[in-house]
Write a protein that holds these residues in place. Structure first.
Motif, PDB file in Angstrom:
ATOM      1  N   ASN A  57      -6.270  -7.254   9.130  1.00  0.00           N
ATOM      2  CA  ASN A  57      -7.319  -6.312   8.378  1.00  0.00           C
ATOM      3  C   ASN A  57      -6.990  -4.957   8.158  1.00  0.00           C
ATOM      4  O   ASN A  57      -7.240  -4.283   7.289  1.00  0.00           O
ATOM      5  N   LYS A  58      -6.380  -4.375   9.121  1.00  0.00           N
ATOM      6  CA  LYS A  58      -5.951  -2.889   9.213  1.00  0.00           C
ATOM      7  C   LYS A  58      -5.164  -2.835   7.916  1.00  0.00           C
ATOM      8  O   LYS A  58      -5.137  -1.997   7.289  1.00  0.00           O
ATOM      9  N   ILE A  59      -4.066  -3.645   7.895  1.00  0.00           N
ATOM     10  CA  ILE A  59      -3.078  -3.635   6.769  1.00  0.00           C
ATOM     11  C   ILE A  59      -3.735  -3.806   5.397  1.00  0.00           C
ATOM     12  O   ILE A  59      -3.579  -2.901   4.388  1.00  0.00           O
ATOM     13  N   TYR A  60      -4.853  -4.608   5.330  1.00  0.00           N
ATOM     14  CA  TYR A  60      -5.436  -5.022   3.961  1.00  0.00           C
ATOM     15  C   TYR A  60      -6.317  -3.683   3.675  1.00  0.00           C
ATOM     16  O   TYR A  60      -5.988  -3.084   2.544  1.00  0.00           O
ATOM     17  N   LEU A  61      -6.943  -3.178   4.558  1.00  0.00           N
ATOM     18  CA  LEU A  61      -7.788  -1.825   4.224  1.00  0.00           C
ATOM     19  C   LEU A  61      -6.967  -0.681   3.976  1.00  0.00           C
ATOM     20  O   LEU A  61      -7.252  -0.135   2.790  1.00  0.00           O
ATOM     21  N   GLY A  62      -5.678  -0.698   4.383  1.00  0.00           N
ATOM     22  CA  GLY A  62      -5.068   0.627   4.019  1.00  0.00           C
ATOM     23  C   GLY A  62      -4.520   0.111   2.500  1.00  0.00           C
ATOM     24  O   GLY A  62      -4.494   1.117   1.789  1.00  0.00           O
ATOM     25  N   ARG A  63      -4.003  -1.001   2.241  1.00  0.00           N
ATOM     26  CA  ARG A  63      -3.313  -1.326   1.034  1.00  0.00           C
ATOM     27  C   ARG A  63      -4.453  -1.155  -0.149  1.00  0.00           C
ATOM     28  O   ARG A  63      -3.886  -0.687  -0.910  1.00  0.00           O
ATOM     29  N   ILE A  64      -5.553  -1.964   0.143  1.00  0.00           N
ATOM     30  CA  ILE A  64      -6.471  -1.853  -1.142  1.00  0.00           C
ATOM     31  C   ILE A  64      -7.137  -0.717  -1.209  1.00  0.00           C
ATOM     32  O   ILE A  64      -7.244  -0.165  -2.507  1.00  0.00           O
ATOM     33  N   ALA A  65      -7.341   0.199  -0.348  1.00  0.00           N
ATOM     34  CA  ALA A  65      -7.789   1.408  -0.536  1.00  0.00           C
ATOM     35  C   ALA A  65      -6.821   2.369  -1.347  1.00  0.00           C
ATOM     36  O   ALA A  65      -7.223   3.065  -2.156  1.00  0.00           O
ATOM     37  N   LYS A  66      -5.503   2.259  -1.207  1.00  0.00           N
ATOM     38  CA  LYS A  66      -4.542   2.941  -1.893  1.00  0.00           C
ATOM     39  C   LYS A  66      -4.218   2.458  -3.373  1.00  0.00           C
ATOM     40  O   LYS A  66      -4.126   3.280  -4.376  1.00  0.00           O
ATOM     41  N   VAL A  67      -4.483   1.081  -3.497  1.00  0.00           N
ATOM     42  CA  VAL A  67      -4.400   0.774  -4.822  1.00  0.00           C
ATOM     43  C   VAL A  67      -5.785   1.035  -5.614  1.00  0.00           C
ATOM     44  O   VAL A  67      -5.621   1.528  -7.081  1.00  0.00           O
ATOM     45  N   ARG A  68      -6.770   1.416  -5.073  1.00  0.00           N
ATOM     46  CA  ARG A  68      -8.081   1.736  -5.605  1.00  0.00           C
ATOM     47  C   ARG A  68      -7.873   3.185  -6.185  1.00  0.00           C
ATOM     48  O   ARG A  68      -8.566   3.748  -7.065  1.00  0.00           O
TER      49      ARG A  68
END
Length: 262
Positions: A17-28
């Motif tokens: 979950n921590k990895i996902y939140l960081g990655r998807i926020a960056k992509v956006r």
């Protein structure tokens, strides 16, 4: 193809979950396809879910049900993350489903033969790669806020039970469509079989050879503990090509002891 049931909520690794939140926020945050592509290609964090995905299928490819013969495995993005092709031609004006790059529900565990592009000696292209045609191109989603439910993919999805039921196994080792010729369901099944090369690379022969041994045991040895144990092993969900063996063993349903195993 086996149906993969993912419980809700999924039992994801604790760190995901921590990895996902960081990655998807960056992509956006990134405003161009070039920037998004560079970031996603250098941050392939979905590989961290490979063990979890493999556990869901008893270490088998979700598409073809292979273990060793068509492995090692990739984490396939069902909806391609960085561009789409149709019949190996890039879809103009579409950047891929980049907003799904880190969504666990878009991942499918795939052997390399099913996932990566490969050309046969006859010049036929196999492998999903970025192929993702849909029934009506006018309904294609290109932005995160659009509704994916309006798309009807041509490729069968192992996470949709009705899709997996559009494929059947013959005792010749080949995978075949179950729907009537000319229907959309038949087109989808035929497309999936051909694209992923289910009946190529000696796969039917491998299945046939294994089935001949079991068939001889059923006919010649009959209802014996050792035979039953051998059949149960092949019927187990964690056995390679268990779907094929269930169909093949089912041709002996006239024997009550075999029927009791199915």
């Amino acid at each position: 193809m086996i149906f993969i049931h993912i419980p809700t909520p999924p039992n994801l690794p604790t760190h995901w979950n921590k990895i996902y939140l960081g990655r998807i926020a960056k992509v956006r945050e990134l405003t161009t396809q070039e920037l998004r592509s560079t970031y996603i290609k250098s941050h392939g964090s979905w590989g961290r879910l490979k063990k979890w995905l493999s556990m869901l299928s008893c270490d088998k490819c979700w598409y073809c049900e292979a273990k060793s013969t068509r492995a090692p495995f990739d984490v396939d993005h069902f909806r391609p993350k960085l561009g789409i092709t149709i019949d190996r031609v890039g879809l103009t004006g579409h950047d891929g489903y980049y907003w799904l790059a880190y969504e666990w529900w878009n991942f499918r565990l795939s052997c390399q033969r099913c996932n990566r592009p490969e050309k046969s000696e006859a010049g036929t292209n196999y492998g999903k790669s970025n192929e993702f045609p849909i029934q009506d191109e006018a309904q294609r989603c290109s932005l995160p806020e659009q509704d994916l439910n309006r798309e009807f993919p041509k490729l069968l999805d192992p996470c949709v039970q009705a899709d997996t039921e559009l494929l059947a196994h013959g005792i010749d080792g080949e995978v075949k469509p179950t729907a009537s010729l000319g229907t959309w369901e038949f087109q989808r099944a035929r497309y999936t079989i051909d694209l992923l090369g289910f009946n190529e690379w000696n796969t039917p022969e491998i299945k046939r050879n294994a089935w001949r041994v079991l068939d001889d045991l059923i006919r010649c040895a009959g209802n014996q503990p050792a035979v039953i144990s051998h059949l149960q092993e092949h019927l187990s969900t964690n056995h390679e090509y268990a779907g094929f063996f269930r169909a093949a063993i089912g041709t002996h349903r006239d024997k009550p002891w075999v029927e009791g195993l199915l």
